[in-house]
Design a protein around this motif. Structure first.
Motif, PDB file in Angstrom:
ATOM      1  N   GLY A   1       0.795  -1.217   0.000  1.00  0.00           N
ATOM      2  CA  GLY A   1       0.000   0.000   0.000  1.00  0.00           C
ATOM      3  C   GLY A   1       0.829   1.269   0.000  1.00  0.00           C
ATOM      4  O   GLY A   1       0.410   2.294   0.558  1.00  0.00           O
ATOM      5  N   ILE A   2       2.008   1.198  -0.613  1.00  0.00           N
ATOM      6  CA  ILE A   2       2.898   2.359  -0.669  1.00  0.00           C
ATOM      7  C   ILE A   2       3.399   2.532  -2.099  1.00  0.00           C
ATOM      8  O   ILE A   2       3.156   1.692  -2.967  1.00  0.00           O
ATOM      9  CB  ILE A   2       4.097   2.209   0.294  1.00  0.00           C
ATOM     10  CG1 ILE A   2       4.892   0.940  -0.051  1.00  0.00           C
ATOM     11  CG2 ILE A   2       3.622   2.161   1.739  1.00  0.00           C
ATOM     12  CD1 ILE A   2       6.121   0.736   0.822  1.00  0.00           C
ATOM     13  N   ALA A   3       4.100   3.636  -2.350  1.00  0.00           N
ATOM     14  CA  ALA A   3       4.666   3.893  -3.668  1.00  0.00           C
ATOM     15  C   ALA A   3       5.956   3.090  -3.850  1.00  0.00           C
ATOM     16  O   ALA A   3       6.637   2.766  -2.874  1.00  0.00           O
ATOM     17  CB  ALA A   3       4.947   5.382  -3.846  1.00  0.00           C
ATOM     18  N   PRO A   4       6.335   2.761  -5.098  1.00  0.00           N
ATOM     19  CA  PRO A   4       7.602   2.068  -5.330  1.00  0.00           C
ATOM     20  C   PRO A   4       8.796   2.794  -4.723  1.00  0.00           C
ATOM     21  O   PRO A   4       9.720   2.149  -4.207  1.00  0.00           O
ATOM     22  CB  PRO A   4       7.686   2.010  -6.861  1.00  0.00           C
ATOM     23  CG  PRO A   4       6.262   1.991  -7.311  1.00  0.00           C
ATOM     24  CD  PRO A   4       5.543   2.891  -6.345  1.00  0.00           C
ATOM     25  N   ALA A   5       8.779   4.116  -4.759  1.00  0.00           N
ATOM     26  CA  ALA A   5       9.893   4.875  -4.173  1.00  0.00           C
ATOM     27  C   ALA A   5      10.001   4.634  -2.676  1.00  0.00           C
ATOM     28  O   ALA A   5      11.105   4.625  -2.110  1.00  0.00           O
ATOM     29  CB  ALA A   5       9.719   6.366  -4.453  1.00  0.00           C
ATOM     30  N   GLU A   6       8.851   4.411  -2.015  1.00  0.00           N
ATOM     31  CA  GLU A   6       8.878   4.136  -0.581  1.00  0.00           C
ATOM     32  C   GLU A   6       9.433   2.746  -0.301  1.00  0.00           C
ATOM     33  O   GLU A   6      10.106   2.528   0.717  1.00  0.00           O
ATOM     34  CB  GLU A   6       7.479   4.269   0.008  1.00  0.00           C
ATOM     35  CG  GLU A   6       7.375   3.959   1.498  1.00  0.00           C
ATOM     36  CD  GLU A   6       8.179   4.900   2.381  1.00  0.00           C
ATOM     37  OE1 GLU A   6       8.440   4.543   3.544  1.00  0.00           O
ATOM     38  OE2 GLU A   6       8.562   5.993   1.910  1.00  0.00           O
ATOM     39  N   VAL A   7       9.167   1.788  -1.201  1.00  0.00           N
ATOM     40  CA  VAL A   7       9.777   0.464  -1.064  1.00  0.00           C
ATOM     41  C   VAL A   7      11.296   0.611  -1.083  1.00  0.00           C
ATOM     42  O   VAL A   7      12.010   0.044  -0.248  1.00  0.00           O
ATOM     43  CB  VAL A   7       9.319  -0.479  -2.197  1.00  0.00           C
ATOM     44  CG1 VAL A   7      10.077  -1.800  -2.121  1.00  0.00           C
ATOM     45  CG2 VAL A   7       7.824  -0.725  -2.120  1.00  0.00           C
ATOM     46  N   VAL A   8      11.792   1.382  -2.040  1.00  0.00           N
ATOM     47  CA  VAL A   8      13.238   1.615  -2.133  1.00  0.00           C
ATOM     48  C   VAL A   8      13.741   2.299  -0.869  1.00  0.00           C
ATOM     49  O   VAL A   8      14.785   1.929  -0.313  1.00  0.00           O
ATOM     50  CB  VAL A   8      13.572   2.447  -3.378  1.00  0.00           C
ATOM     51  CG1 VAL A   8      15.056   2.784  -3.411  1.00  0.00           C
ATOM     52  CG2 VAL A   8      13.161   1.705  -4.646  1.00  0.00           C
ATOM     53  N   GLY A   9      13.003   3.297  -0.405  1.00  0.00           N
ATOM     54  CA  GLY A   9      13.412   4.010   0.797  1.00  0.00           C
ATOM     55  C   GLY A   9      13.492   3.106   2.012  1.00  0.00           C
ATOM     56  O   GLY A   9      14.447   3.184   2.801  1.00  0.00           O
ATOM     57  N   ARG A  10      12.510   2.233   2.163  1.00  0.00           N
ATOM     58  CA  ARG A  10      12.530   1.311   3.301  1.00  0.00           C
ATOM     59  C   ARG A  10      13.681   0.305   3.167  1.00  0.00           C
ATOM     60  O   ARG A  10      14.333  -0.040   4.152  1.00  0.00           O
ATOM     61  CB  ARG A  10      11.196   0.559   3.392  1.00  0.00           C
ATOM     62  CG  ARG A  10      10.015   1.409   3.799  1.00  0.00           C
ATOM     63  CD  ARG A  10       8.771   0.559   3.994  1.00  0.00           C
ATOM     64  NE  ARG A  10       7.595   1.363   4.281  1.00  0.00           N
ATOM     65  CZ  ARG A  10       6.390   0.867   4.563  1.00  0.00           C
ATOM     66  NH1 ARG A  10       6.218  -0.452   4.601  1.00  0.00           N
ATOM     67  NH2 ARG A  10       5.373   1.665   4.810  1.00  0.00           N
TER      68      ARG A  10
END
Length: 208
Positions: A104-113
């Motif tokens: 439930g997040i943006a792909p950029a947030e996956v990278v950030g995490r």
């Protein structure tokens, strides 16, 4: 920690646990106890294989030692003294968008995490150089419903509670979020595996 001991051939006992942390705590405790006759331990997600020399000890005697070790309060696992291993990653994996939708997040947030997470090598398995990485739980996703016949070497992936990097081309069902040129296994190195249990890993996003 509750433990179930099962025979595994004539020269090993398999200790089973309810959690990964319990298995890793037991593995560290067996190493610290230096039990006479124990040759090697091999930790996994919920088990520890304890290999022994049958000329030195037997399964019944060893089982008694192992139960005593398991009954003691867990001690902190020793931290790896060396610096984090940095792994450069191009985050363009074919499953990146699916992982983002699942969380439930943006792909950029996956990278950030993924880059912010303090990853640690829990144990090795599957293939030479493959390490099961433990994170902070913020990127837990299921395996793919249909495994791929071929996953390219260097693929950076997620599955369940673990992260990982495929050291060579192989079949696989993990979610692929990126790729790296890091060499995970090199038999010519003094320590062939780049990622060994206890080491800490930091992923760094790089341009293609």
């Amino acid at each position: 920690m509750p433990v179930q001991l099962l025979p595994c051939g004539s020269e090993a006992l398999l200790a089973q646990f309810d959690s990964l942390d319990a298995a890793l705590d037991f593995d560290a405790a067996v190493g610290a106890a230096a039990i006479h006759g124990v040759v090697e331990t091999v930790p996994a997600a919920r088990t520890v294989l304890v290999i022994f020399d049958p000329l030195v000890t037997g399964p019944d005697l060893l089982a008694g030692h192992l139960r005593r070790v398991a009954s003691r309060p867990a001690s902190p696992r020793p931290a790896e003294a060396s610096a984090d291993i940095e792994i450069p990653v191009v985050y363009d994996g074919p499953d990146l968008d699916d992982v983002a939708r699942h969380l439930g997040i943006a792909p950029a947030e996956v990278v950030g995490r993924h880059t912010a997470c303090p990853w640690r090598v829990g144990f090795a398995g599957f293939a030479p150089g493959f390490a099961y990485l433990l994170g902070d739980g913020s990127l837990e996703v299921p395996r793919r419903a249909e495994p791929r016949v071929r996953v390219p070497a260097g693929s950076v992936a997620l599955a369940g509670e673990f992260g990982g990097i495929y050291p060579r081309d192989s079949p696989g069902g993990w979610q692929l979020i990126g790729r790296t040129d890091a060499v995970l296994w090199d038999a010519a190195r003094p320590e062939p595996a780049l990622l060994v249990p206890g080491r800490h890993v930091r992923f760094v996003a790089v341009a293609p």
